[in-house]
Design a protein around this motif. Structure first.
Motif, short mmCIF file in Angstrom:
data_model
loop_
_atom_site.label_atom_id
_atom_site.label_comp_id
_atom_site.label_asym_id
_atom_site.label_seq_id
_atom_site.Cartn_x
_atom_site.Cartn_y
_atom_site.Cartn_z
N THR A 180 50.94 46.27 39.52
CA THR A 180 50.18 44.97 39.78
C THR A 180 48.66 45.90 40.57
OG1 THR A 180 51.20 43.70 40.59
CG2 THR A 180 48.72 42.31 40.25
N PHE A 183 47.50 48.45 37.12
CA PHE A 183 47.34 48.03 35.62
C PHE A 183 45.93 47.09 35.55
CE2 PHE A 183 51.81 49.10 34.74
CZ PHE A 183 51.35 49.81 33.51
N GLU A 184 46.10 46.05 36.97
CA GLU A 184 44.65 45.07 37.04
C GLU A 184 43.50 45.09 36.73
OE1 GLU A 184 44.78 43.52 40.89
OE2 GLU A 184 45.24 41.41 39.66
N ARG A 186 42.68 47.97 34.87
CA ARG A 186 42.66 49.15 33.38
C ARG A 186 42.96 47.44 32.78
NH1 ARG A 186 44.77 51.96 37.73
NH2 ARG A 186 43.81 54.58 37.77
N GLN A 187 42.82 46.39 32.89
CA GLN A 187 43.20 45.53 32.13
C GLN A 187 42.59 45.33 30.59
OE1 GLN A 187 43.24 41.22 32.85
NE2 GLN A 187 43.65 42.16 34.75
N ASP A 188 41.82 46.18 30.62
CA ASP A 188 41.75 46.11 29.29
C ASP A 188 41.93 47.11 28.49
OD1 ASP A 188 39.76 44.78 29.67
OD2 ASP A 188 37.67 46.39 29.75
N LEU A 190 45.40 46.66 27.83
CA LEU A 190 46.40 46.26 28.20
C LEU A 190 46.69 45.48 26.93
CD1 LEU A 190 47.68 44.97 31.58
CD2 LEU A 190 48.25 47.41 30.19
N SER A 194 51.28 42.62 27.79
CA SER A 194 51.32 43.37 29.15
C SER A 194 49.71 42.49 29.94
CB SER A 194 51.03 44.46 28.71
OG SER A 194 51.81 45.52 27.81
N GLN A 195 49.54 42.00 29.63
CA GLN A 195 48.27 41.59 29.72
C GLN A 195 48.31 40.06 30.30
OE1 GLN A 195 44.60 40.72 27.81
NE2 GLN A 195 43.63 42.78 28.04
N LEU A 198 50.54 41.09 33.06
CA LEU A 198 50.48 41.47 34.25
C LEU A 198 50.95 40.65 35.75
CD1 LEU A 198 49.03 43.49 35.57
CD2 LEU A 198 47.05 42.55 34.94
N HIS A 199 50.71 39.64 35.78
CA HIS A 199 50.44 38.46 36.96
C HIS A 199 52.54 38.07 36.78
CE1 HIS A 199 46.91 39.40 38.28
NE2 HIS A 199 46.25 39.61 37.49
#
Ligand code: HAM
Length: 428
Positions: A180, A183-184, A186-188, A190, A194-195, A198-199
């Motif tokens: 987390t 990736f957090e 780098r969310q854009d 995903l 995958s977004q 993510l959580h």
């Protein structure tokens, strides 16, 4: 009238191909029995909740691929997308796991609503093996040794073992957090799926097949850096056992598998001979699943392979398909011949139950029956016409070599067949 089409991605298994399926099934059955595994058969349909709770809510299988419907009572049911969950449910509900250990195998159709292509179907078949109640790593090694023996028996060598450990649920909590954290920011980069994960389930981002996220995933933290010491020890003992058994493997810290129930050992046998559907056999340990489904905490491990993929790989590796040829084709010319012909052929079947004997059905001239005999692949034609019946004899005509017909008395038919078929394999 319009024809009824089959369902996309759900194929028929036709002769002569079905002979290869039978041969594979019988080889596997004998092999697993020789290792002390017993067959279990579980329903094709289970309560939807079973798969949601075992495979995991936030997985491709449960979110996108299950055939789920309500029965007439409004109960939500699902065609099984795999066999493991049903076996575990059966083990718990039949009291098979109370201080007992089980080595089990099962096989049959499974259903996933995936996009059909070569090697990927909506109804496919799995051969599944599970060892319940074993801590490992000895049984982990045994299960892999069995798969290796199967490939050898089939003459398949274009197959490689990938191995990883996913640790315990506790060590995974730390890994999830690391993912987390990675990736957090780098969310854009995903994709939408995958977004979304993510959580809810960041590990599932790792098995995304989206090529645009490949390099992002390649740089993500590795699960092996978060393993607890006991899992590390388990894993290195497994590696040692495989080394000693002479089974090569490739450590793949990116192998996380698409189902949530795995703990510790996970593995996949992959090939580059089948295009994009390279996973032939996959499995791993699921020490928490039995408790999670309401049973007593029991360690377990298993694997499954797709029968279609394995047979494709077998053929790709030069394996010949078994022939469904007959040994004997009975040519019976004339209506009055049928009754004595049936009698003689049934006596022959009594004496030699393993001979494959096809009786000509549907009449026809001598010539057309001989043509059918030839097409059947039979070694011999047994010929019965009015003349033979009158003299209580039968013609024997070898179909695969250039020799003439001989005639023998009914009483010496069995003995005469010694020359053509091996007694040991054909007599019970
Ligand atoms: P899986 O990786 O989802 O694992 O499937 C096992 C095998 O089924 C794959 O390696 C592949 O050969 C085959 N397969 C999967 N999807 C398809 C498809 N759409 N068409 C054709 N073949 C396919 C499991 O199912 C776990 N239950 C394995 C297991 C057993 N783990 C522990 N015990």
């Amino acid at each position: 009238m319009s024809q009824i089409q089959s369902i996309r991605g759900m194929g028929d298994i036709l002769p002569p191909d079905s002979a290869a399926w039978q041969a594979l099934e019988s080889l596997l059955r004998d092999l697993l029995i020789s290792y002390g595994y017993e067959e279990i058969r579980v329903p094709l349909v289970e309560r939807t909740e079973l798969f949601q709770r075992s495979i995991g809510e936030v997985t491709d299988i449960v979110e996108k691929e299950m055939y789920t419907f309500e029965d007439r009572n409004g109960l939500s049911l699902t065609l099984r997308p795999e066999i493991t969950a049903g076996i575990v449910r059966a083990g718990i509900s039949n009291g098979m796991l109370h201080n007992q250990r089980q080595k089990l195998w099962s096989s049959g159709p499974v259903f996933r609503y995936e996009k059909p292509q070569k090697g990927r179907y909506r109804q496919f078949h799995q051969f599944d093996v599970e060892a319940l109640g074993f801590e490992g790593p000895d049984v982990d090694a045994e299960l892999i040794i069995i798969t290796n023996r199967i490939w050898k028996a089939l003459g398949i060598d274009a197959i490689e073992l990938e191995l990883n450990s996913l640790g315990t649920p506790e060590s995974r909590v730390r890994y999830r957090q690391a993912l987390t954290d990675y990736f957090e920011p780098r969310q854009d980069e995903l994709d939408k799926d995958s977004q979304d994960r993510l959580h809810r389930n960041p590990m599932r981002i790792l098995d995304s097949k989206n090529p645009e996220m490949k390099s992002l995933i390649a740089d993500a933290p590795l699960i092996t850096d978060y393993l607890d010491p006991a899992s590390q020890e388990h894993f290195s003992m497994l590696c040692e056992l495989l080394d000693q058994a002479g089974i090569p493997y490739r450590l793949n810290p990116r192998l996380v598998r698409g189902l949530d129930y795995y703990t510790r050992t996970v593995f996949e046998w992959v090939t580059d001979r089948l295009g994009s559907q390279g996973a032939v056999c996959s499995g791993g340990r699921y020490d928490g699943l039995i408790e999670q489904l309401g049973g007593k905490a029991t360690p377990a491990i298993g694997w499954a392979f797709g029968v279609e993929r394995l047979l494709d790989l077998y053929r790709e590796s030069g394996g010949a398909s078994p022939r469904a040829d007959r040994d004997i084709y009975v040519v019976a010319v004339g209506d009055s011949v049928l009754q004595p012909a049936f009698k003689l052929v049934e006596q022959l079947r009594d004496a030699r139950p393993k001979l494959k004997v096809e009786m000509n059905c549907g009449g026809g001239s001598f010539k057309s029956q001989m043509k059918r005999a030839d097409r059947s692949g039979a070694t011999l034609a047994l010929i019965l016409g009015e003349q033979e019946i009158a003299s209580q004899s039968v013609g024997i005509k070898p179909l695969r070599e250039d020799v003439g017909q001989i005639n023998v008395d009914w009483s010496s038919l069995n003995a005469a067949l010694h020359d053509y078929f091996d007694m040991k394999t054909n007599l019970n």
